[in-house]
Design a protein around this motif. Sequence first.
Motif, PDB file in Angstrom:
ATOM      1  N   ASP A  15      35.678  37.487  36.576  1.00 32.50           N
ATOM      2  CA  ASP A  15      35.161  36.511  35.610  1.00 32.50           C
ATOM      3  C   ASP A  15      35.952  36.536  34.302  1.00 32.50           C
ATOM      4  OD1 ASP A  15      33.213  35.691  37.355  1.00 32.50           O
ATOM      5  OD2 ASP A  15      31.719  37.131  36.615  1.00 32.50           O
ATOM      6  N   ASP A  16      36.632  37.639  34.054  1.00 34.05           N
ATOM      7  CA  ASP A  16      37.358  37.761  32.793  1.00 34.05           C
ATOM      8  C   ASP A  16      38.806  37.285  32.879  1.00 34.05           C
ATOM      9  OD1 ASP A  16      35.131  38.911  31.582  1.00 34.05           O
ATOM     10  OD2 ASP A  16      35.639  40.894  32.409  1.00 34.05           O
ATOM     11  N   LEU A  17      39.181  36.843  34.040  1.00 33.89           N
ATOM     12  CA  LEU A  17      40.579  36.452  34.221  1.00 33.89           C
ATOM     13  C   LEU A  17      40.889  35.174  33.453  1.00 33.89           C
ATOM     14  CD1 LEU A  17      43.147  37.191  36.015  1.00 33.89           C
ATOM     15  CD2 LEU A  17      42.364  35.343  37.490  1.00 33.89           C
ATOM     16  N   LYS A  18      41.899  35.243  32.580  1.00 36.70           N
ATOM     17  CA  LYS A  18      42.335  33.994  31.926  1.00 36.70           C
ATOM     18  C   LYS A  18      43.800  34.099  31.503  1.00 36.70           C
ATOM     19  CE  LYS A  18      40.417  35.159  27.351  1.00 36.70           C
ATOM     20  NZ  LYS A  18      39.609  36.373  27.653  1.00 36.70           N
ATOM     21  N   PHE A  19      44.409  32.924  31.437  1.00 36.98           N
ATOM     22  CA  PHE A  19      45.817  32.888  31.071  1.00 36.98           C
ATOM     23  C   PHE A  19      45.933  32.869  29.559  1.00 36.98           C
ATOM     24  CE2 PHE A  19      49.945  30.722  30.406  1.00 36.98           C
ATOM     25  CZ  PHE A  19      50.740  31.620  31.095  1.00 36.98           C
ATOM     26  N   ASN A  20      46.793  33.709  29.029  1.00 35.83           N
ATOM     27  CA  ASN A  20      47.035  33.729  27.591  1.00 35.83           C
ATOM     28  C   ASN A  20      48.365  33.026  27.336  1.00 35.83           C
ATOM     29  OD1 ASN A  20      47.898  34.429  24.996  1.00 35.83           O
ATOM     30  ND2 ASN A  20      46.729  36.360  25.042  1.00 35.83           N
ATOM     31  N   ALA A  21      48.272  31.810  26.793  1.00 38.37           N
ATOM     32  CA  ALA A  21      49.478  31.000  26.622  1.00 38.37           C
ATOM     33  C   ALA A  21      50.439  31.645  25.619  1.00 38.37           C
ATOM     34  CB  ALA A  21      49.096  29.593  26.170  1.00 38.37           C
ATOM     35  N   GLN A  22      49.853  32.384  24.692  1.00 36.72           N
ATOM     36  CA  GLN A  22      50.680  33.038  23.678  1.00 36.72           C
ATOM     37  C   GLN A  22      51.618  34.080  24.305  1.00 36.72           C
ATOM     38  OE1 GLN A  22      47.992  33.042  20.347  1.00 36.72           O
ATOM     39  NE2 GLN A  22      49.550  31.432  20.244  1.00 36.72           N
ATOM     40  N   THR A  23      51.021  34.940  25.116  1.00 36.01           N
ATOM     41  CA  THR A  23      51.816  36.032  25.710  1.00 36.01           C
ATOM     42  C   THR A  23      52.495  35.586  26.998  1.00 36.01           C
ATOM     43  OG1 THR A  23      49.943  36.808  27.003  1.00 36.01           O
ATOM     44  CG2 THR A  23      50.236  37.788  24.819  1.00 36.01           C
ATOM     45  N   GLY A  24      51.984  34.526  27.591  1.00 37.11           N
ATOM     46  CA  GLY A  24      52.525  34.096  28.876  1.00 37.11           C
ATOM     47  C   GLY A  24      52.025  34.959  30.030  1.00 37.11           C
ATOM     48  N   HIS A  25      50.992  35.766  29.766  1.00 34.60           N
ATOM     49  CA  HIS A  25      50.447  36.630  30.812  1.00 34.60           C
ATOM     50  C   HIS A  25      48.974  36.333  31.076  1.00 34.60           C
ATOM     51  CE1 HIS A  25      54.009  39.093  30.948  1.00 34.60           C
ATOM     52  NE2 HIS A  25      53.957  39.300  29.643  1.00 34.60           N
ATOM     53  N   TYR A  26      48.533  36.736  32.257  1.00 27.88           N
ATOM     54  CA  TYR A  26      47.102  36.674  32.545  1.00 27.88           C
ATOM     55  C   TYR A  26      46.423  37.910  31.975  1.00 27.88           C
ATOM     56  CZ  TYR A  26      47.647  32.723  35.694  1.00 27.88           C
ATOM     57  OH  TYR A  26      47.901  31.482  36.200  1.00 27.88           O
ATOM     58  N   GLU A  27      45.247  37.689  31.414  1.00 27.85           N
ATOM     59  CA  GLU A  27      44.414  38.824  31.009  1.00 27.85           C
ATOM     60  C   GLU A  27      43.367  38.998  32.094  1.00 27.85           C
ATOM     61  OE1 GLU A  27      42.996  37.563  27.209  1.00 27.85           O
ATOM     62  OE2 GLU A  27      44.989  37.789  26.296  1.00 27.85           O
ATOM     63  N   PHE A  28      43.106  40.224  32.436  1.00 20.24           N
ATOM     64  CA  PHE A  28      42.133  40.442  33.516  1.00 20.24           C
ATOM     65  C   PHE A  28      41.118  41.507  33.144  1.00 20.24           C
ATOM     66  CE2 PHE A  28      44.414  44.213  34.991  1.00 20.24           C
ATOM     67  CZ  PHE A  28      45.720  43.945  34.605  1.00 20.24           C
ATOM     68  N   GLY A  29      40.051  41.544  33.939  1.00 21.17           N
ATOM     69  CA  GLY A  29      38.904  42.399  33.635  1.00 21.17           C
ATOM     70  C   GLY A  29      39.174  43.872  33.863  1.00 21.17           C
ATOM     71  N   GLU A  30      38.176  44.660  33.537  1.00 17.22           N
ATOM     72  CA  GLU A  30      38.258  46.116  33.620  1.00 17.22           C
ATOM     73  C   GLU A  30      38.245  46.570  35.085  1.00 17.22           C
ATOM     74  OE1 GLU A  30      38.920  49.535  31.918  1.00 17.22           O
ATOM     75  OE2 GLU A  30      38.544  47.734  30.699  1.00 17.22           O
ATOM     76  N   ILE A  31      39.156  47.450  35.416  1.00 17.43           N
ATOM     77  CA  ILE A  31      39.188  48.008  36.771  1.00 17.43           C
ATOM     78  C   ILE A  31      38.159  49.129  36.876  1.00 17.43           C
ATOM     79  CG2 ILE A  31      40.609  49.391  38.348  1.00 17.43           C
ATOM     80  CD1 ILE A  31      43.020  47.729  37.314  1.00 17.43           C
ATOM     81  N   ASP A  32      37.480  49.197  37.993  1.00 15.15           N
ATOM     82  CA  ASP A  32      36.487  50.257  38.201  1.00 15.15           C
ATOM     83  C   ASP A  32      37.205  51.536  38.621  1.00 15.15           C
ATOM     84  OD1 ASP A  32      34.486  51.957  38.924  1.00 15.15           O
ATOM     85  OD2 ASP A  32      33.592  50.643  40.448  1.00 15.15           O
ATOM     86  N   TRP A  33      37.613  52.311  37.631  1.00 11.70           N
ATOM     87  CA  TRP A  33      38.406  53.513  37.945  1.00 11.70           C
ATOM     88  C   TRP A  33      37.590  54.574  38.660  1.00 11.70           C
ATOM     89  CZ3 TRP A  33      43.169  52.805  38.522  1.00 11.70           C
ATOM     90  CH2 TRP A  33      43.854  51.861  37.749  1.00 11.70           C
ATOM     91  N   GLN A  34      36.281  54.500  38.494  1.00  9.35           N
ATOM     92  CA  GLN A  34      35.445  55.464  39.210  1.00  9.35           C
ATOM     93  C   GLN A  34      35.636  55.288  40.720  1.00  9.35           C
ATOM     94  OE1 GLN A  34      33.943  58.013  37.736  1.00  9.35           O
ATOM     95  NE2 GLN A  34      33.728  58.710  39.865  1.00  9.35           N
ATOM     96  N   GLU A  35      35.669  54.036  41.130  1.00 10.60           N
ATOM     97  CA  GLU A  35      35.886  53.762  42.555  1.00 10.60           C
ATOM     98  C   GLU A  35      37.242  54.325  42.999  1.00 10.60           C
ATOM     99  OE1 GLU A  35      35.262  49.685  43.942  1.00 10.60           O
ATOM    100  OE2 GLU A  35      36.901  49.900  45.390  1.00 10.60           O
TER     101      GLU A  35
END
Lengths: 252, 328
Positions: free
Chosen positions: B262-282
């Motif tokens: 749900d947090d995935l979005k394109f950042n036009a400024q950086t030219g990169h996608y921003e994505f949500g937190e990875i469940d590192w516990q898993e």
Amino acid sequence: MTSDQALTRYLLRLGDNALILAQRLSELVASGPELEEELATANFALDYLGQARMFYSRACELEGAGRTEDDMAFLRGEREFENLLLLEQPNHHFGDTIVRQVLFDSFYLLQLEALINCGDQGLADIAARAHKEIRYHLRHSSQWLVRLGDGTDKSHARVQESLHRLWRYSGELFDGDAVDEILRQEFNGPDLVSIREQWRAGLQTLLATATLTVPEDQWMDSGGRQGRHTEHFGYLLAEMQYLQRSFPGASW
Amino acid sequence: MYTQGLDQKGENAGRRLDDAGLLAAFQARIDAEEKIEAKDWMPDAYRRTLIRQISQHAHSEIIGMQPEGNWLTRAPSLRRKAILLAKVQDEAGHGLYLYSAAETLGTSRGQMVADLLSGKAKYSSIFNYPTLTWADIGAIGWLVDGAAIMNQIPLCRCSYGPYARAMVRICKEESFHQRQGFEIMLMLSRGSAEQKAMAQDALNRWWWPSLMMFGPGDADSKHSAQSMAWKIKRFSNDELRQKFVDVTVPQAEFLGIRVPDDDLKFNAQTGHYEFGEIDWQEFFDVLAGNGPCNRQRLEKRQRAHDDGAWVREAAHAYAEKHGQRAAA
Ligand SMILES: [Fe+2]
Ligand SMILES: [Fe+2]
């Protein structure tokens, strides 16, 4: 049966043999005694699968009914497959796999050799290609048979037992019917009587090298050419055909 | 790839023991982008890091044959079956080259396999997830081989020659795997509603584990610095992960399936996608052995090893009798 019908059916049988063996071998992927052997098993399965596809495609072309290789593999029922019973036997241990390979490939190689000069160019071309692959398979499996036979007491006993277990399916290799007869007469196809002699002679030499004994001739099972299979076959087919049967008409 | 960026723990101790002059010369060669070969002098820590990384990579190739092998007998067309068989065969080949590359560093395949079977050596956690539907075969090719390529392309320039050369060969095949996987996904996403749902479900289950393949975030993998200095590693875990996301999200859009974030979005400024937190516990759970298939994967390998013992013994006995080198 017209000669073209016989040829089509013969091609389907060749395809069935190759496909069913490929299917059994692909069950063995990731469970070989050595990594190199896992690679070889996958490679052999891939060769048989490639051959099956070529045989089916030529059969479909001759049949001219618009069926495809996938229709042949996934949409025919138990009684419509006419592969040799030997090839559908479940994998047991490595010795059985090697014996199955040797018994079949030493027959198949001779069959293909004869087909290289057969009267159907399409079939002859496939046979020439397959022959090269099977010659290599047979060398590989024969070497294993010798190592197992002349290895330890345990391996000797095991592989000798495999020979006894699978021997009953070897009679059928040469148990030709009307289709084989038409192939021989009208397409210059293999002569199963002379192939049987060559097969026996070759096998005797190989088994002697492997310090193994040729099993006594016993009651031979048969039925593959008539689509009368062993009980294992239905499960093999159910597994192989499951997606095509579950989603009729889908493309993959 | 398949090394999870976990391979750089506590390797600084060896440095003190090595002669300072040799070490400086070694580093100078690396800085000059020269390849280090098997017979060259190298710090122990460099050797140990490579052995661990390469063998972990090899184990991953071998264990990776299982989830895909799971669909060999059920592939939905003869063409797909052939492609999958060829792929699984390639993976066995990758395992072989990599074991050989690791052997140049003074270990043996027998030792490495023993470490795998005892649970001492790791392999990529991604293979501890099950392949439940045919779409999973597509998702693995597309995402897992795709992530592997991101990691492996830079390894083609790794400072250790035998590893770098093995990777060149492997990368060619991996990119073929990736394309085939994507093609499966494409067929499904252009197919029936059921097929499309199958593709979506596969993406839902494989997306996050694929992101985890790059290993912990840079903040938590402080030992990367040494591997970077040795040019074993060229990019950080987070850099590679970002690259993967940037390449893969548009592909998912092309397929018409939704990345489960749900947090995935394109950042036009950086030219990169921003994505949500990875469940590192898993991630750490699966790494510690608590994934859906950890036990099953190792048991299968162990069973193959045990079942094959009499065969290897026979080959050995035969070779002894006949004075040949052990075959197979
Ligand atoms: Fe691979
Ligand atoms: Fe791959």
